[in-house]
Design a protein around this motif. Structure first.
Motif, short mmCIF file in Angstrom:
data_model
loop_
_atom_site.label_atom_id
_atom_site.label_comp_id
_atom_site.label_asym_id
_atom_site.label_seq_id
_atom_site.Cartn_x
_atom_site.Cartn_y
_atom_site.Cartn_z
N MET A 1 49.13 -18.46 18.86
CA MET A 1 50.38 -18.09 18.19
C MET A 1 51.09 -17.05 19.05
N GLU A 2 52.33 -17.36 19.37
CA GLU A 2 53.07 -16.51 20.30
C GLU A 2 53.28 -15.09 19.80
N ASN A 3 53.37 -14.90 18.49
CA ASN A 3 53.61 -13.55 17.97
C ASN A 3 52.46 -12.59 18.23
N THR A 22 53.40 -2.33 22.55
CA THR A 22 54.65 -2.51 21.83
C THR A 22 54.89 -3.99 21.53
N ASP A 23 54.62 -4.86 22.51
CA ASP A 23 54.81 -6.29 22.31
C ASP A 23 53.90 -6.82 21.21
N CYS A 24 52.68 -6.33 21.16
CA CYS A 24 51.74 -6.72 20.11
C CYS A 24 52.30 -6.34 18.74
N CYS A 25 52.71 -5.11 18.59
CA CYS A 25 53.21 -4.65 17.29
C CYS A 25 54.52 -5.33 16.91
N THR A 26 55.34 -5.66 17.89
CA THR A 26 56.55 -6.43 17.61
C THR A 26 56.17 -7.78 17.02
N GLY A 27 55.14 -8.40 17.57
CA GLY A 27 54.66 -9.67 17.05
C GLY A 27 54.15 -9.56 15.62
N VAL A 28 53.42 -8.48 15.33
CA VAL A 28 52.92 -8.27 13.97
C VAL A 28 54.11 -8.08 13.01
N LYS A 29 55.12 -7.35 13.45
CA LYS A 29 56.32 -7.17 12.62
C LYS A 29 57.03 -8.50 12.39
N ASN A 30 57.06 -9.35 13.41
CA ASN A 30 57.65 -10.68 13.25
C ASN A 30 56.89 -11.50 12.21
N LYS A 32 55.34 -10.32 9.65
CA LYS A 32 55.73 -9.81 8.34
C LYS A 32 57.03 -10.46 7.88
N GLY A 33 57.98 -10.61 8.79
CA GLY A 33 59.25 -11.23 8.46
C GLY A 33 59.11 -12.69 8.04
N MET A 34 58.11 -13.36 8.59
CA MET A 34 57.89 -14.77 8.26
C MET A 34 57.06 -14.94 6.99
N ALA A 35 56.38 -13.89 6.56
CA ALA A 35 55.46 -13.97 5.41
C ALA A 35 56.20 -13.71 4.11
N ASN A 36 57.27 -14.47 3.88
CA ASN A 36 58.12 -14.22 2.73
C ASN A 36 57.85 -15.11 1.53
N THR A 37 56.91 -16.03 1.65
CA THR A 37 56.50 -16.86 0.51
C THR A 37 54.99 -17.01 0.53
N THR A 38 54.43 -17.40 -0.58
CA THR A 38 52.98 -17.64 -0.64
C THR A 38 52.58 -18.69 0.38
N CYS A 70 49.65 -0.93 13.86
CA CYS A 70 51.05 -1.20 14.20
C CYS A 70 52.00 -0.65 13.14
N ARG A 71 51.45 0.00 12.12
CA ARG A 71 52.25 0.57 11.03
C ARG A 71 53.10 -0.50 10.33
N VAL A 72 52.43 -1.62 10.01
CA VAL A 72 53.09 -2.74 9.34
C VAL A 72 52.25 -3.13 8.13
N THR A 73 52.89 -3.31 6.99
CA THR A 73 52.22 -3.83 5.81
C THR A 73 52.59 -5.30 5.68
N LEU A 74 51.61 -6.16 5.91
CA LEU A 74 51.87 -7.60 5.85
C LEU A 74 51.97 -8.13 4.43
N GLY A 75 51.31 -7.47 3.51
CA GLY A 75 51.30 -7.97 2.13
C GLY A 75 50.11 -8.85 1.83
#
Length: 88
Positions: A1-3, A22-30, A32-38, A70-75
């Motif tokens: 997975m590219e992210n 930074t690139d790793c954490c940017t991917g983790v943040k991406n 999170k943005g995609m994880a918007n539905t079950t 990465c200071r990201v909450t994925l949910g």
């Protein structure tokens, strides 16, 4: 997975110590943005598990701690043992 591709060195070589790139954490943040539905969260979980299985040296603790580092909450939790079908 590219992210999360940029995270591999962190998850294997550094064994979860230090700071992800930074690139790793940017991917983790991406992610999170995609994880918007079950459905998307479950798909991401399955994809992460499938990709992690291809990397025998991966540190399970580093995987689990990656969002926090990465200071990201994925949910939803990420680990090598997550039951993806139980993610809401």
């Amino acid at each position: 997975m590219e992210n999360i591709g940029p995270c591999v060195n962190y998850l294997v070589i550094k064994n979860g110590t230090g700071t992800p790139s930074t690139d790793c954490c940017t991917g983790v943040k991406n992610l999170k943005g995609m994880a918007n539905t079950t459905e998307n969260r479950r798909a991401i979980c399955n994809c992460l598990e499938n990709e992690a299985a291809k990397i025998p040296q991966i540190d399970p603790q580093a995987v689990k701690m990656l969002p926090e580092k990465c200071r990201v909450t994925l949910g939803f939790p990420i680990s090598l043992n997550t039951t993806c079908s139980s993610i809401q």
